[in-house]
Design a protein around this motif. Structure first.
Motif, PDB file in Angstrom:
ATOM      1  N   GLU A   1      18.118   2.206  13.568  1.00 32.71           N
ATOM      2  CA  GLU A   1      18.284   3.667  13.547  1.00 32.71           C
ATOM      3  C   GLU A   1      19.764   3.985  13.678  1.00 32.71           C
TER       4      GLU A   1
ATOM      5  N   GLN B   1      10.985  -0.280   4.049  1.00 31.99           N
ATOM      6  CA  GLN B   1      11.220   0.700   5.116  1.00 31.99           C
ATOM      7  C   GLN B   1      12.144   1.814   4.623  1.00 31.99           C
TER       8      GLN B   1
ATOM      9  N   SER C   1      10.146   4.132   2.348  1.00 37.68           N
ATOM     10  CA  SER C   1       9.098   4.940   2.983  1.00 37.68           C
ATOM     11  C   SER C   1       9.668   6.041   3.878  1.00 37.68           C
ATOM     12  N   SER C   2      10.964   5.968   4.215  1.00 34.76           N
ATOM     13  CA  SER C   2      11.583   6.988   5.074  1.00 34.76           C
ATOM     14  C   SER C   2      12.315   8.025   4.219  1.00 34.76           C
TER      15      SER C   2
ATOM     16  N   SER D   1      16.314   7.846   4.632  1.00 35.09           N
ATOM     17  CA  SER D   1      16.880   6.623   4.053  1.00 35.09           C
ATOM     18  C   SER D   1      16.704   6.595   2.543  1.00 35.09           C
TER      19      SER D   1
END
Length: 633
Positions: free
Chosen positions: A151, A194, A197-198, A201
């Motif tokens: 993060e 990841q 899917s964000s 990002s």
């Protein structure tokens, strides 16, 4: 006064004779490029180095300036620099991490430039040393994975992806890049997913992530088990698949926007407005063609997703609030005409368009095979058609806009195959599709007309009978099985109406193939196949035409309306005799390895070169980074 002038003169002379001072980081690089260990004179050498702003240009230039022998002499120091870069990636100070990432990029690119003619093993040895390669590359990949999943700073994630793209594209043929063995063993697949899917990002890094995944999937894909292929094929997480689809859709939409902007610039007068059809460029001067560079990397990503993951097909048929439009690639799909009739020969730009068109048709072939005819969305107010309708629209548009002297035969064959596969699915599943079938029938008849009108020119380069047979057999599919998948009985009547209305084209085609099949030339066999395939179409024409003429004579009508012709058709079905034709609903399934391996090898090579050429590592200024990291404790 004179003394002051003299002093001033001396000062000027003195400052002019001074050599420009080198940056401290450049002096430190120079120490690395000696055979001595730089920590002998300065034990804190490596700690200090990663606090200095990287001079990418100097470091790459220095590596490129050395010959192979000179480079081998300083191999220990290069290995040491590479290993310390990897160590610095684990540091808490973000500036050190940024500088380490940029240094790694410069090292990989610089050493690659010196090792173009040698194998990837030499590059691994030069960068890290054979004895430490496995452990160092494991640590590198783990650090990159951690940074991508953390993060933390978006700038760091951006540099990580750029480093990985640099690593992957270090050779033109990525399958010869043995560094990638370590990327296969130490997978970053989950980190890429990841990012996709964000929402945050994905916005920042989705494009690089998707291109990276597409390239990794193509590493030695036919020679060994590629873990990225295996993992991509089983992804079923909706958020991830939607994220990937969204990134691809936005990139394709950007292409479409650029194309539209160019097209609007190009508008001039009534004629261009009249002939302005998506993908159509029937203009007099070849230099005036609308040219927008196709994004082949994104098309490759779309291909791999559709080809490898059956779950991704459903993504294509969904709308997304972030886009405000369907995620299917909207027109103009990059299948622009090559050379209109009567203009100049095709250029390298035309070749690029042909390759892009081929890739698009291969993608649509993969979509067509396991085609999902999705039900309407829950919201009844949403304008929604099945995905198959969008594919058919594209095929019709392609058929009508690419009839030219430099005829793209291969693309037309693929296009007709896609339509055939869709019809086979309709017939098999008895799905009654509400579609404007007349547009397809009209396009197919016009294609046959074009083949006949340009017989001499086209036969000099192509076997046009293969394509003609495929088109005729599409009509045979409708005649034989249309009652199982056309939406209404009247649709089937309209099929007969179109065949009767355009009978002259079928008569002309029969005359042409009969002429060539009765001669002993090279076209005898392919032409005779078309002759046999026309048997039912000719039976329909020969059965109904006399009855239509009789109806007109009895009722004293010089020209019948469509409704009157349809009435004659409906009244005379029972006396029509047709022959059952076998194999109309059979087709060869798509196989990349057996049919398209060479095409994809060349495509991936081209993408690798372009990605490497366009990579920018110094786009983030040190000031911006410092500003971003000042908020990080």
């Amino acid at each position: 006064m004179a003394q002051t002038e003299k002093k001033g003169g001396l000062l000027r002379k003195s400052s002019a004779s001074k050599k420009p001072l080198k940056e401290k980081v450049v002096l430190m690089y120079d120490e690395i490029f000696t055979t001595e260990d730089p920590t002998k004179c300065n034990p804190r050498f490596w700690e200090e180095l990663f606090l200095m702003k990287v001079n990418l240009e100097y470091l790459e230039g220095k590596l490129e300036a050395l010959d192979g022998e000179e480079l081998m002499k300083i191999k220990d120091n290069i290995n040491c620099l590479f290993q310390h870069c990897i160590q610095a990636l684990g540091e808490e100070h973000p500036i050190r991490v940024v500088n380490a990432l940029q240094t790694l990029c410069a090292l990989i690119r610089g050493v690659h430039q010196k090792n173009k003619s040698t194998s990837g093993f030499d590059i691994i040895n030069m960068l890290v040393g054979f004895d430490k390669a496995e452990l160092c590359m494991k640590n590198l990949m783990e650090s990159l994975d951690s940074l991508l999943c953390a993060e933390g700073s978006e700038s760091l994630k951006s540099l990580c992806l750029k480093l990985l793209l640099c690593l992957v594209t270090v050779t033109d043929n990525i399958s010869q890049n043995t560094i990638l063995e370590y990327v296969m063993i130490n997978s970053i697949f989950e980190a890429i997913l990841q990012i996709l899917s964000s929402p945050l990002s994905r916005r920042e890094h989705g494009y690089d992530a998707v291109v990276l995944l597409a390239l990794l999937v193509n590493y030695r894909k036919y020679e060994s088990v590629n873990p990225y292929i295996v993992k991509l094929s089983i992804v079923d997480d909706e958020a991830t698949l939607n994220g990937m689809g969204l990134v691809i859709a936005q990139a394709l939409s950007e292409y479409n926007r650029q194309y539209k902007d160019k097209e609007e610039e190009h508008q001039s007068g009534f004629f261009s407005a009249l002939t302005n059809m998506v993908g159509s460029m029937f203009i007099a001067d070849a230099d005036e063609k609308i040219s927008v560079q196709t994004n082949e990397a994104i098309l490759l990503a779309l291909y791999e997703a559709v080809h490898l993951n059956r779950n991704f097909i459903t993504v294509l048929a969904q709308s997304h609030p972030e886009m405000g439009l369907m995620t299917t690639p909207t027109s103009p799909i990059p299948m622009t005409p090559v050379t209109p009739l009567g203009t100049t020969p095709p250029s390298s730009d035309d070749e690029h368009r042909l390759h892009s068109g081929k890739l698009c048709l291969i993608i649509l072939t993969c979509i067509a095979e396991p085609m999902r005819h999705r039900k309407k969305a829950a919201d009844k107010n949403l304008p929604c058609r099945p995905l198959v309708c969008a594919v058919l629209d594209l095929m019709v548009e392609f058929i009508v806009t690419h009839m030219m002297k430099e005829f793209p035969m291969d693309l037309y064959v693929r296009c007709i195959q896609i339509v055939h596969k869709l019809l086979c699915y309709q017939k098999k599943c008895r799905v009654r599709l509400h579609y404007t079938w007349r547009e397809l029938w009209s396009a197919l008849i016009n294609l046959l007309k074009f083949l006949m009108s340009n017989e001499t020119v086209l036969l000099a380069k192509h076997n046009i009978f293969t394509l003609a047979l495929m088109v005729v057999n599409l009509f045979n599919m409708f005649i034989t099985y249309g009652d199982t998948f056309l939406p209404t009985p009247s649709s089937y009547d309209e099929l007969y109406y179109e065949i009767i209305r355009m009978h002259q084209n079928f008569d002309n085609l029969y005359s042409m193939v009969l002429r060539l099949s009765t001669n002993a030339g090279q076209w005898k066999e392919p032409a005779s196949k078309v002759t046999h395939a026309l048997v039912n179409i000719r039976a329909i024409i020969n059965h109904f035409n006399p009855k239509i003429e009789s109806y007109a004579a009895v009722n004293h009508i010089s020209q019948l309306s469509e409704d009157q012709v349809l009435e004659v058709v409906r009244s005379n079905y029972d006396t029509l005799t047709l022959k059952l034709q076998d194999g109309l609903d059979q087709y060869e399934r798509y196989s990349e390895q057996h049919k398209e391996a060479a095409f994809f090898k060349e495509l991936v090579r081209s993408i690798s070169i372009n990605v490497r050429k366009n990579l920018a590592f110094n786009t983030l200024s040190q000031e911006l980074l410092l500003k971003e990291f000042s908020t990080i404790s």
